[in-house]
Design a protein around this motif. Sequence first.
Motif, short mmCIF file in Angstrom:
data_model
loop_
_atom_site.label_atom_id
_atom_site.label_comp_id
_atom_site.label_asym_id
_atom_site.label_seq_id
_atom_site.Cartn_x
_atom_site.Cartn_y
_atom_site.Cartn_z
N LEU A 126 0.78 -0.98 -0.02
CA LEU A 126 -0.08 -0.58 0.24
C LEU A 126 0.63 1.11 0.26
N ASN A 127 1.97 1.72 0.24
CA ASN A 127 2.59 2.58 0.77
C ASN A 127 3.29 2.58 -0.57
N ASP B 63 -0.58 5.68 -4.78
CA ASP B 63 -0.63 4.75 -3.66
C ASP B 63 -1.44 3.68 -3.87
N GLY B 64 -1.19 2.18 -3.08
CA GLY B 64 -1.45 0.99 -2.81
C GLY B 64 -3.09 0.92 -3.07
N LEU B 65 -3.52 1.92 -2.58
CA LEU B 65 -5.57 1.50 -1.96
C LEU B 65 -6.14 2.10 -3.76
N ASP B 66 -5.43 3.33 -3.78
CA ASP B 66 -5.50 4.01 -5.33
C ASP B 66 -5.30 3.30 -6.83
N LEU C 79 -0.63 -6.99 1.33
CA LEU C 79 1.01 -6.99 1.85
C LEU C 79 1.84 -6.04 1.85
N SER C 80 0.96 -5.22 3.24
CA SER C 80 1.32 -4.16 3.54
C SER C 80 1.49 -4.08 6.11
#
Length: 226
Positions: A52-53, A58-61, A78-79
Motif C-alpha cells: 500500500l505504501n 498509493d496502493g489503495l488507488d 501485503l502491507s
Amino acid sequence: MKILLVEDEEELSDIVARGLTKCGYAIDRAYDGEEALDYYRVVPYDVIVLDLNLPKVDGLDVLRAIRLKDKRTKILILSARSDVADRVLGLDLGANDYLTKPFDFLELEARIRTLTRIAYIQQGNVLTCGELRLNMASRLVAFGDVKMTLTKKEFAILEYMMLNPGQVMRTEQLVDHAWGSDEDLYPDTLKYHIHSIKKKLTEAGCKKPLIANVRGMGYKIGEADT
C-alpha cells in the motif's frame, strides 16, 4: 501461475520474488503504483500481491483503479498498515485477502495458493485428468501409481492446463503464466517443454495422449477419445 509483485522495498521484493519463483510461480515486479498499473494493463495475472505504501500512486488507488473494471483478478494486500480500519478499507475496496508485515513466507504462499483455487473455482488441492493427478499444495504429480518428476516450468505449464481442462490454451497464455514478462525466450522453448511433459507421461504409463496440439491455436489437455 503468473503473479505481479508490487513492492517498493527492493530487498523485500527480491526475497519474496526468489521464494515465489522457487515455488514455481512466474513473477513480474513493480516498484511503484504507476508501474504496477502499466504492467496490469498489458499482462493478465492470476494474483497481484500489492503493497500500500507506494511511490507515485498509493496502493489503495491502484486497487481502486483495477476494481473499476476488473472484479476477477485476485488481489492480496501485503502491507505494514496493520490497523483494523486499514484492513477493513482494503477489503471493502475489493482486495481478496490482507496480510500484514512482518509475515511468514509460508503463510503468504499458502494464501496465494488459496486465491488461485478460488480464481479457478477449484475445490481442494488436487487436479485430475483421467489417471493424471497434480497436487497444487505438495507439488507432486503422478500418473496412476507412478510419480512423475517435472521441472518447475513443466509443473507450471501442466498446472495451468489442468486448471482449464478441455480449453485451448494459446501459446501466449502458457508463456505468460509460466515465465516472467522480461524473460527472453527462444521460439521453440514452450514446444520443448510440452514435448518433455508428453514424454514423461508416456514413460509413466500413459498409453493415449492427454495433451493435444491444436494447430495454429495452442494446446489443450483432456482425456483422449477411446
